[in-house]
Design an enzyme around this catalytic site. Sequence first.
Site, PDB file in Angstrom:
ATOM      1  N   PRO A 105     -10.770 -24.647  50.149  1.00 21.01           N
ATOM      2  CA  PRO A 105     -11.511 -25.370  51.189  1.00 21.01           C
ATOM      3  C   PRO A 105     -10.777 -26.664  51.524  1.00 21.01           C
ATOM      4  CG  PRO A 105     -12.962 -24.725  49.377  1.00 21.01           C
ATOM      5  CD  PRO A 105     -11.566 -24.473  48.923  1.00 21.01           C
ATOM      6  N   TYR A 106     -10.997 -27.168  52.730  1.00 18.28           N
ATOM      7  CA  TYR A 106     -10.302 -28.361  53.206  1.00 18.28           C
ATOM      8  C   TYR A 106     -10.442 -29.518  52.227  1.00 18.28           C
ATOM      9  CZ  TYR A 106      -9.132 -32.214  56.419  1.00 18.28           C
ATOM     10  OH  TYR A 106      -8.577 -33.312  57.005  1.00 18.28           O
ATOM     11  N   TYR A 107     -11.664 -29.851  51.843  1.00 18.77           N
ATOM     12  CA  TYR A 107     -11.853 -30.978  50.932  1.00 18.77           C
ATOM     13  C   TYR A 107     -11.515 -30.607  49.484  1.00 18.77           C
ATOM     14  CZ  TYR A 107     -13.692 -34.039  54.518  1.00 18.77           C
ATOM     15  OH  TYR A 107     -13.806 -34.833  55.624  1.00 18.77           O
TER      16      TYR A 107
END
Length: 279
Positions: A105-107
């Site tokens: 995931p991005y974060y």
Amino acid sequence: MSNAAERATQLELVARLKSSYPELPDAPTPDMLDHARFVAYMKPVHDVGGEPDAPMKYENKDYEYWEHMTYVICEVLAWRGIWLSEERRRIGNVDVQRAVYLGFPYYGRWLLSVARVLVEKHHIGLTELSERMAEVKERYAGGLAGRTLTASPKFEGDGSAVRRNSHIVHAQGKGDPQVYAGKAGEPKFKVGDPVVVRELPVLFYTRTPEYVRGATGEIAAVAYESPAAEDETWDIPDAKPEWFYVVSFQMSELWDDFRGPETDSLRTEIPERWLLAAR
């Protein structure tokens, strides 16, 4: 504790992550690796623009609690002079495997970059970090079950001797890139100038996308002064600021199979060192 069967299942899952050319063996001999494949291997993984892929449906979603907290951690590290935003981009977006970049995931990548910067700059030892992760995992064994995550620090360190970058001091009350205003000299190009993007060798990091390199465009705006991303990301204290430009390209110039209107254009931001006057 895991058993042999569980470990074998995990290793089989890892083996599926291999990313290489099927016509080449693992660790090919030098004579088997041509220039095009070398460049492909060296390409920063975040530079995905223009790569063939299946269409992706855009779906908006609310941020989860851990994503909010990850963002806050990254901002606090920047405010306290531990890293620059460009460092975070490099560590979280480039200094990772392509499988991690596309699979996390991005974060999740932001959070991984937090661990990297704290370990690499000796703010925490990797053994200490691993032990703390195991402790937190045990504390919340079985899931949160409605509980709120709480921090349980063992001690409060003395940060007076921590090395911090000077950028946070210079930018106080000014912001970035305003802190560099007036330091790059006269801009080499003006609005309306035709330019061609240089095809410089790319090692480790850049924010000049591959799909514009070698293409001819036009200066749409003289934007601001700042060190190039390639230097700023390693916090080089004497990196010389240069002008950044917004460059406009005709879509038909960029994409070999473009079938849209001739007037369609694309704009992107490029530092001066990447640009030459078009002849």
